[in-house]
Design an enzyme around this catalytic site. Structure first.
Site, PDB file in Angstrom:
ATOM      1  N   CYS A   1      29.702  49.511 -17.487  1.00 31.79           N
ATOM      2  CA  CYS A   1      28.222  49.160 -16.948  1.00 31.79           C
ATOM      3  C   CYS A   1      28.027  47.471 -17.364  1.00 31.79           C
ATOM      4  O   CYS A   1      29.086  47.466 -18.730  1.00 31.79           O
ATOM      5  CB  CYS A   1      27.811  50.129 -17.407  1.00 31.79           C
ATOM      6  SG  CYS A   1      25.964  49.396 -18.131  1.00 31.79           S
TER       7      CYS A   1
ATOM      8  N   HIS B   1      27.203  58.849 -16.132  1.00 32.71           N
ATOM      9  CA  HIS B   1      28.299  57.559 -17.242  1.00 32.71           C
ATOM     10  C   HIS B   1      29.190  58.434 -18.243  1.00 32.71           C
ATOM     11  O   HIS B   1      28.216  59.140 -18.704  1.00 32.71           O
ATOM     12  CB  HIS B   1      27.425  56.520 -16.734  1.00 32.71           C
ATOM     13  CG  HIS B   1      27.226  55.664 -16.001  1.00 32.71           C
ATOM     14  ND1 HIS B   1      27.938  54.095 -16.130  1.00 32.71           N
ATOM     15  CD2 HIS B   1      27.140  56.307 -14.644  1.00 32.71           C
ATOM     16  CE1 HIS B   1      27.520  53.833 -14.692  1.00 32.71           C
ATOM     17  NE2 HIS B   1      26.934  55.040 -13.692  1.00 32.71           N
TER      18      HIS B   1
ATOM     19  N   HIS C   1      23.378  61.795 -11.797  1.00 28.43           N
ATOM     20  CA  HIS C   1      24.567  60.911 -11.388  1.00 28.43           C
ATOM     21  C   HIS C   1      24.790  60.557 -12.850  1.00 28.43           C
ATOM     22  O   HIS C   1      23.995  59.776 -13.587  1.00 28.43           O
ATOM     23  CB  HIS C   1      24.144  58.372 -10.603  1.00 28.43           C
ATOM     24  CG  HIS C   1      25.440  58.481 -11.046  1.00 28.43           C
ATOM     25  ND1 HIS C   1      25.799  57.741  -9.617  1.00 28.43           N
ATOM     26  CD2 HIS C   1      25.179  57.439 -11.772  1.00 28.43           C
ATOM     27  CE1 HIS C   1      26.483  56.178  -9.853  1.00 28.43           C
ATOM     28  NE2 HIS C   1      26.569  55.823 -11.561  1.00 28.43           N
TER      29      HIS C   1
ATOM     30  N   ARG D   1      31.837  51.857  -4.325  1.00 28.70           N
ATOM     31  CA  ARG D   1      30.656  50.562  -4.524  1.00 28.70           C
ATOM     32  C   ARG D   1      30.631  50.433  -5.282  1.00 28.70           C
ATOM     33  O   ARG D   1      31.100  49.631  -6.210  1.00 28.70           O
ATOM     34  CB  ARG D   1      29.574  51.269  -3.145  1.00 28.70           C
ATOM     35  CG  ARG D   1      28.762  50.529  -2.926  1.00 28.70           C
ATOM     36  CD  ARG D   1      27.656  49.736  -4.280  1.00 28.70           C
ATOM     37  NE  ARG D   1      27.120  50.543  -5.176  1.00 28.70           N
ATOM     38  CZ  ARG D   1      26.372  50.708  -6.108  1.00 28.70           C
ATOM     39  NH1 ARG D   1      26.045  49.279  -6.501  1.00 28.70           N
ATOM     40  NH2 ARG D   1      25.530  52.155  -6.478  1.00 28.70           N
ATOM     41  N   ASP D   2      29.985  51.467  -6.617  1.00 26.82           N
ATOM     42  CA  ASP D   2      29.779  51.662  -7.669  1.00 26.82           C
ATOM     43  C   ASP D   2      30.665  51.220  -8.052  1.00 26.82           C
ATOM     44  O   ASP D   2      30.516  50.853  -9.329  1.00 26.82           O
ATOM     45  CB  ASP D   2      28.969  52.880  -7.936  1.00 26.82           C
ATOM     46  CG  ASP D   2      27.894  53.261  -8.962  1.00 26.82           C
ATOM     47  OD1 ASP D   2      27.978  51.434 -10.131  1.00 26.82           O
ATOM     48  OD2 ASP D   2      27.792  53.774  -9.789  1.00 26.82           O
TER      49      ASP D   2
ATOM     50  N   ASN E   1      31.791  55.382 -14.671  1.00 24.32           N
ATOM     51  CA  ASN E   1      31.030  56.631 -13.858  1.00 24.32           C
ATOM     52  C   ASN E   1      32.363  58.081 -14.358  1.00 24.32           C
ATOM     53  O   ASN E   1      33.418  57.672 -14.865  1.00 24.32           O
ATOM     54  CB  ASN E   1      31.181  56.379 -12.422  1.00 24.32           C
ATOM     55  CG  ASN E   1      30.604  55.478 -11.980  1.00 24.32           C
ATOM     56  OD1 ASN E   1      29.278  55.753 -11.859  1.00 24.32           O
ATOM     57  ND2 ASN E   1      30.623  54.153 -11.365  1.00 24.32           N
TER      58      ASN E   1
END
Lengths: 320, 320
Positions: free
Chosen positions: B248, B217, B215, B17-18, B257
């Site tokens: 991002c 990055h 979480h 997803r992300d 990520n």
């Protein structure tokens, strides 16, 4: 217990030697000089590894180190160092006017034999000869310090795990042979943070933190995590390579040395002083990327520093 | 004091997803399903974020999440989660059969307004409606947990520094509103290790480590250093993205990520259990790289694990 970070660390820029020697594109002498002068213009780097004095048929990228040393603009107190493989190389390095000599010996017997065709004991013999050459009375006074990099200190691509005791005994032997300091090097990117913390703690007891350097690669993504573990264990001297250039012939395609400006960025964010102008480093990395003609692994050169602000957009940004 | 690492951590894979939602190339539904099924075949991932239920005109890459959820092969106890933006999305997610709902609210008012056109307080209202929908008696029983990701928890690209107190108050409010847990997210890669250690320590006191996710990055190279700092501060749940996909919109060209397999590689090296088969993850990342048609940022997928051994060459290796 919060992580322990020192107030100040010392950065050694190894890009012009360790980084460039493995780049597919060889820079001209003028570009090497320009790189070194740009780097020294960025502030208080402790040292710049500016070239090597090894056999030009083995490392053709560094065949012009003598000319590089002649042409660079010296900015004290930055020290300009050169790598040597033996005492003949040390003589050439001293003639070229290095401020310090770098010498390398592997903690893995197999690696050392493959890399320099000598056993570790023979390398230590060579070190004694180099130290003698660089001592007052022989070399141009004052004495030129010899720093020893212990490669494969966190693992060997041939032998596998390298016991910490072996690394520590070698560090001790190098210091006894007259080394001014030792650098523990993760030559092929096998180090991991808990291992780093333990070895640094022990090596610091042996050598003292001012005489202990750390040299990490980002081959498996943990470069800055290892820097953090070393800081927490008391280390204050770190090698870095501008733009993250360099690498290791054992991991083609993987990233190389820890990227200097990414490391400095993390250190500054944590309030650790380096005396270095980060934006100058980033500009230098971008300029070097243009020269080398390939995307460099550095991240801050792409994203900008964490202090970068964006205007609030009218539109909703895409998927964040 | 040695670094503190737990015996075991829980990994949440957010790549499908992300990660995928920001990739230039949109995968087919079948490829997404294949990715998720490959990932679940790699062992004890705690969760896989398998899709999102947001407006398809805003995030077209995720328009087929309903079909994805229908087609994946469920492997309990792995939980398959879906991101929702509001209660309408939550209804669709529940219909699709998500095991958990992910909901996001920013610690920065400006960021939240730009991202979801709501103030933080309105987002908390929305969260209460979603929790009510997912509660027993309303949704298919048993209750579907709602986890809340607090984005920009370590800094905002518009506002700059985000005070830790504001993040902690928001975490508290989310838990009071019925969130099953909170994830502190470094949405644009501004986190640094000492900041992470401090915030994690405080958030763990508030939520307890089982209800606290992290979480990160790797936007500025410090992704795994931040993981290490969080571990040392007691965290045991981490998001990662296979191959390091994602990113991002604020830092185009920068990595995204934290890469799941690079993180798992570092954890295993330190003796931290994940229950995940690293080589399976690496194979999956390489397969995904082929599908996405661009070099992914993961490092271990290129270099191999640190346990990789090389035959001792006859010839001296090139410049090491």
């Amino acid at each position: 217990m919060p992580l322990r970070v020192p107030a100040r660390v010392h950065i050694v820029e190894v890009g012009p030697r360790d980084g460039l020697q493995i780049e597919p594109r060889t820079l001209s002498t003028a570009d090497k000089v320009a790189l070194i002068d740009r780097l020294s213009g960025c502030g208080a780097l402790e040292k710049i590894e500016a070239g090597s004095f090894v056999r030009p048929d083995l490392v053709p990228q560094m065949a012009d180190s003598q000319e590089v040393f002649r042409a660079i603009r010296r900015r004290p107190p930055i020290r300009y160092t050169g790598l040597v493989g033996n005492s003949r190389g040390a003589e050439r390095a001293l003639e070229a006017g290095v401020d310090e000599i770098d010498f390398s010996v592997a903690a893995s017997e197999t690696f050392n034999r493959r890399n320099v065709r000598k056993g570790i004991d023979e390398s230590l013999e060579e070190l004694r000869r180099i130290v003698a050459l660089a001592a007052p009375g022989r070399a141009p006074a004052p004495a030129v310090p010899v720093w020893v990099t212990i490669s494969t200190a966190f693992g060997c691509p041939y032998e596998g795990e390298v016991p910490a005791d072996r690394v520590l005994r070698l560090a001790e032997a190098a210091l006894e042979a007259g080394a001014a300091g030792v650098v523990l090097a993760d030559t092929t990117g096998m180090a991991y943070p808990t291992q780093v913390g333990e070895l640094v703690r022990q090596a610091a007891r042996l050598a003292g933190t001012p005489r202990l350097g750390l040299h990490f690669h980002n081959t498996r993504g943990a470069g800055l995590a290892n820097v953090l573990a070393a800081l927490d264990a008391g280390a204050v001297r770190f090698d870095g390579s501008i733009g993250g250039i360099g690498g290791c012939p054992f991991a083609p395609g993987a990233t190389g040395n820890v990227c200097t400006e990414d490391m400095v960025h993390m250190l500054h964010a944590m309030g650790v002083e380096t005396g270095i102008d980060l934006s100058c480093l980033v500009e230098t990395a971008r300029w070097l990327e243009g020269l080398l003609g390939r995307p460099l692994p550095g991240q801050v050169m792409r994203a900008g520093p964490r202090s970068r602000r964006y205007p609030v957009p009218e539109e909703r940004p895409r998927a964040c």
